[in-house]
Scaffold this motif. Structure first.
Motif, mmCIF file in Angstrom:
data_model
loop_
_atom_site.group_PDB
_atom_site.id
_atom_site.type_symbol
_atom_site.label_atom_id
_atom_site.label_comp_id
_atom_site.label_asym_id
_atom_site.label_seq_id
_atom_site.Cartn_x
_atom_site.Cartn_y
_atom_site.Cartn_z
ATOM 1 N N ASN A 136 0.847 -1.211 0.000
ATOM 2 C CA ASN A 136 0.000 0.000 0.000
ATOM 3 C C ASN A 136 0.878 1.256 0.000
ATOM 4 O O ASN A 136 0.586 2.233 -0.690
ATOM 5 C CB ASN A 136 -0.926 0.012 1.221
ATOM 6 C CG ASN A 136 -1.966 -1.092 1.148
ATOM 7 O OD1 ASN A 136 -2.383 -1.467 0.047
ATOM 8 N ND2 ASN A 136 -2.332 -1.651 2.298
ATOM 9 N N LEU A 145 2.325 1.709 -3.489
ATOM 10 C CA LEU A 145 1.368 2.276 -4.459
ATOM 11 C C LEU A 145 1.106 3.751 -4.176
ATOM 12 O O LEU A 145 0.879 4.539 -5.097
ATOM 13 C CB LEU A 145 0.070 1.460 -4.452
ATOM 14 C CG LEU A 145 0.247 -0.001 -4.903
ATOM 15 C CD1 LEU A 145 -1.083 -0.733 -4.892
ATOM 16 C CD2 LEU A 145 0.921 -0.076 -6.284
ATOM 17 N N GLU A 146 1.230 4.135 -2.912
ATOM 18 C CA GLU A 146 1.084 5.572 -2.589
ATOM 19 C C GLU A 146 2.272 6.335 -3.180
ATOM 20 O O GLU A 146 2.123 7.427 -3.732
ATOM 21 C CB GLU A 146 1.026 5.757 -1.073
ATOM 22 C CG GLU A 146 0.734 7.206 -0.658
ATOM 23 C CD GLU A 146 0.695 7.375 0.854
ATOM 24 O OE1 GLU A 146 0.124 6.487 1.535
ATOM 25 O OE2 GLU A 146 1.258 8.384 1.339
ATOM 26 N N VAL A 179 4.001 5.341 -5.806
ATOM 27 C CA VAL A 179 3.816 5.314 -7.269
ATOM 28 C C VAL A 179 2.886 6.442 -7.685
ATOM 29 O O VAL A 179 3.184 7.214 -8.619
ATOM 30 C CB VAL A 179 3.248 3.942 -7.713
ATOM 31 C CG1 VAL A 179 2.870 3.971 -9.197
ATOM 32 C CG2 VAL A 179 4.266 2.832 -7.474
ATOM 33 N N LYS A 180 1.795 6.599 -6.936
ATOM 34 C CA LYS A 180 0.828 7.679 -7.244
ATOM 35 C C LYS A 180 1.498 9.047 -7.068
ATOM 36 O O LYS A 180 1.372 9.930 -7.918
ATOM 37 C CB LYS A 180 -0.394 7.527 -6.328
ATOM 38 C CG LYS A 180 -1.547 8.469 -6.622
ATOM 39 C CD LYS A 180 -2.843 8.032 -5.899
ATOM 40 C CE LYS A 180 -3.990 8.983 -6.248
ATOM 41 N NZ LYS A 180 -3.659 10.401 -5.888
ATOM 42 N N SER A 213 3.563 10.290 -9.870
ATOM 43 C CA SER A 213 2.903 10.687 -11.137
ATOM 44 C C SER A 213 2.839 12.208 -11.273
ATOM 45 O O SER A 213 2.661 12.735 -12.371
ATOM 46 C CB SER A 213 1.493 10.089 -11.217
ATOM 47 O OG SER A 213 0.715 10.593 -10.147
ATOM 48 N N THR A 233 1.734 -5.509 -9.934
ATOM 49 C CA THR A 233 0.852 -4.529 -9.294
ATOM 50 C C THR A 233 1.417 -3.117 -9.449
ATOM 51 O O THR A 233 0.712 -2.173 -9.795
ATOM 52 C CB THR A 233 0.684 -4.865 -7.786
ATOM 53 O OG1 THR A 233 0.280 -6.229 -7.665
ATOM 54 C CG2 THR A 233 -0.352 -3.953 -7.133
ATOM 55 N N ILE A 234 2.724 -2.997 -9.236
ATOM 56 C CA ILE A 234 3.376 -1.681 -9.412
ATOM 57 C C ILE A 234 3.193 -1.213 -10.852
ATOM 58 O O ILE A 234 2.754 -0.077 -11.110
ATOM 59 C CB ILE A 234 4.875 -1.757 -9.052
ATOM 60 C CG1 ILE A 234 5.068 -2.026 -7.558
ATOM 61 C CG2 ILE A 234 5.600 -0.460 -9.448
ATOM 62 C CD1 ILE A 234 6.505 -2.277 -7.157
ATOM 63 N N SER A 257 1.015 -1.976 -13.032
ATOM 64 C CA SER A 257 -0.376 -1.658 -13.420
ATOM 65 C C SER A 257 -0.844 -0.327 -12.824
ATOM 66 O O SER A 257 -1.857 0.230 -13.246
ATOM 67 C CB SER A 257 -1.321 -2.773 -12.972
ATOM 68 O OG SER A 257 -1.320 -2.837 -11.552
ATOM 69 N N HIS A 258 -0.114 0.202 -11.842
ATOM 70 C CA HIS A 258 -0.516 1.474 -11.226
ATOM 71 C C HIS A 258 0.366 2.646 -11.665
ATOM 72 O O HIS A 258 0.085 3.792 -11.312
ATOM 73 C CB HIS A 258 -0.453 1.380 -9.690
ATOM 74 C CG HIS A 258 -1.574 0.588 -9.087
ATOM 75 N ND1 HIS A 258 -1.638 -0.803 -9.153
ATOM 76 C CD2 HIS A 258 -2.708 0.983 -8.431
ATOM 77 C CE1 HIS A 258 -2.752 -1.219 -8.554
ATOM 78 N NE2 HIS A 258 -3.407 -0.172 -8.104
ATOM 79 N N SER A 259 1.443 2.361 -12.397
ATOM 80 C CA SER A 259 2.410 3.432 -12.665
ATOM 81 C C SER A 259 2.193 4.104 -14.021
ATOM 82 O O SER A 259 2.006 3.411 -15.040
ATOM 83 C CB SER A 259 3.850 2.885 -12.620
ATOM 84 O OG SER A 259 4.756 3.909 -12.978
ATOM 85 N N SER A 260 2.280 5.428 -14.007
ATOM 86 C CA SER A 260 2.217 6.172 -15.278
ATOM 87 C C SER A 260 3.639 6.346 -15.844
ATOM 88 O O SER A 260 3.828 6.847 -16.941
ATOM 89 C CB SER A 260 1.590 7.553 -15.025
ATOM 90 O OG SER A 260 2.354 8.245 -14.031
#
Ligand SMILES: O=C(O)C(=O)C[C@@H](O)[C@H](O)COP(=O)(O)O
Length: 289
Positions: free
Chosen positions: A78, A81-82, A84-85, A88, A117-118, A120-123
Motif C-alpha cells: 500500500n 502504491l502511494e 507510485v501515485k 505521477s 501490481t506496481i 499496473s498502477h504506474s504512469s
C-alpha cells in the motif's frame, strides 16, 4: 552508455534528511557529468527511509526529476502504491523497486505479482532493482520471461555480468544496468550503463572512464576502474555505506553529514585512517576524483 549515481542521502545530526545538502550533492554530480540519479537506493539507505522520507527526497530534486529514477520499494505494498501515485506528479525518468525481502520462501508468483501490481498502477516506466545478495531473491530474466512480465529497465546488482546480459538478450528493448562498482567498466562497455555507489565520491573518475571507453582508450579506462575497485575495497574495510559519507566530503568539498544508524558513522580514528589511505591511492594514480 550512462553513469547512474545511487545518490547517498545526507542526514542532519538529528537524523532528519538534510535537503539542502542533497540538492547541493545532486547538482554537483550532474554538473560533473553524471547522467542519472537513482534515488532511495541501497546507497541512499532506501530500505531505512520511511514512505514520507522517500517523498521528501523527490520533492528536493523536483527540478531535476527528469534525471531521476525514483525507487519506491517497501514491505507494505500500500505504501509502494502511494509512492507510485505520488511520483505521477513528477516527470521522473522511471520508478524502480527492489523485490520483497526478509520473508523466506516466497512463491515466485507472489514476487512477480508485486511487480505486476506496481506496473499496473504506474504512469512512468518501471524498472526492477534486482539485488539477490540484499533481498534473498533473484528476479532473473528467466523468471520475468516465465511470467511474461516485461519491465522497462533493470538495475541488476550482481557480480555475474552474464546474469545482467541475459536481461538484454531476453528483452532487447529493456534498459539494463549493472549495479556493482567493480564491474562498472564492463557494464559501460556491454550494457546500457553502470549504477555505481562510488560515483558519489568519484564522479569525475566515472565520467573520465566513460569518455575513455567512447574514445576507444581501454588502457586509460581500466586505470580508472582499478582506482574505483581499490577505493571500494578500502571503503568496505570500514563499512562501505558509512565510509562513503567521509569520502564524498573529502573529494567533493562539502558536507553530506553522516549516515543514520543502523548504518553507523565511522569513528574519528577510522575517518583519519581512511582519508590517509585514499589520498595515497588518488595521488598515486594522478586522476581527479
Ligand atoms: O546503492 C544502490 O542502489 C546501487 O545500485 C549500488 C548497490 O547495488 C551496491 O552498492 C552494490 O554493491 P556491491 O556490488 O554489492 O558491492
Amino acid at each position: 552508455m550512462e553513469v547512474v549515481v545511487p545518490i547517498l542521502t545526507p542526514f542532519n545530526p538529528d537524523g532528519t534528511i538534510n535537503r539542502e545538502a542533497l540538492k547541493t550533492h545532486a547538482t554537483n554530480l550532474l554538473e560533473k557529468g553524471i547522467d542519472l540519479i537513482f534515488l532511495n537506493g541501497t546507497t541512499g539507505l532506501g530500505p531505512a527511509l520511511s514512505k514520507e522520507e522517500k517523498k521528501e527526497t523527490l520533492r528536493t530534486l523536483s527540478d531535476v526529476a527528469d534525471r531521476v529514477i525514483f525507487q519506491v520499494g517497501e514491505l507494505n505494498l500500500n505504501n509502494v502504491l502511494e509512492l507510485v501515485k505520488f511520483s505521477s506528479d513528477y516527470g521522473v525518468r522511471a520508478i524502480a523497486s527492489y523485490s520483497p525481502y526478509y520473508f523466506p520462501r516466497l512463491p515466485e508468483k507472489w514476487l512477480i505479482k508485486y511487480f505486476q501490481t506496481i506496473a499496473s498502477h504506474s504512469s512512468h516506466p518501471v524498472y526492477l532493482y534486482n539485488y539477490p545478495l540484499a533481498t534473498g531473491y533473484d528476479i532473473s530474466a528467466e523468471l520475468l520471461s516465465k511470467f511474461g512480465l516485461e519491465l522497462a529497465g533493470v538495475k541488476d546488482t550482481n557480480q555475474d555480468l552474464a546474469h545482467s546480459m541475459k536481461f538484454k538478450t531476453t528483452f532487447p528493448k529493456m534498459k539494463v544496468y549493472n549495479g556493482s562498482d567493480t564491474l562498472a567498466f564492463y557494464s559501460l562497455l556491454s550494457l546500457d550503463g553502470t549504477v555505481a555507489s562510488m560515483s558519489n565520491c568519484l564522479p569525475t573518475v566515472f565520467v573520465e572512464m566513460k569518455r575513455a571507453i567512447s574514445q576507444g582508450d581501454v588502457k586509460k579506462a581500466l586505470v580508472h576502474q582499478r582506482l574505483i575497485t581499490s577505493i571500494v575495497e578500502l571503503a568496505r574495510k570500514y563499512g562501505q555505506l558509512g565510509a562513503l559519507y567521509v569520502l564524498t566530503e573529502m573529494t567533493q568539498g562539502y558536507s553530506v553529514g553522516r549516515p543514520r544508524p543502523p548504518i553507523f558513522p565511522l569513528e574519528e580514528g577510522e575517518e583519519r585512517e581512511l582519508k590517509k589511505e585514499v589520498e595515497n591511492f588518488i595521488k598515486g594514480l594522478g586522476v581527479k576524483a
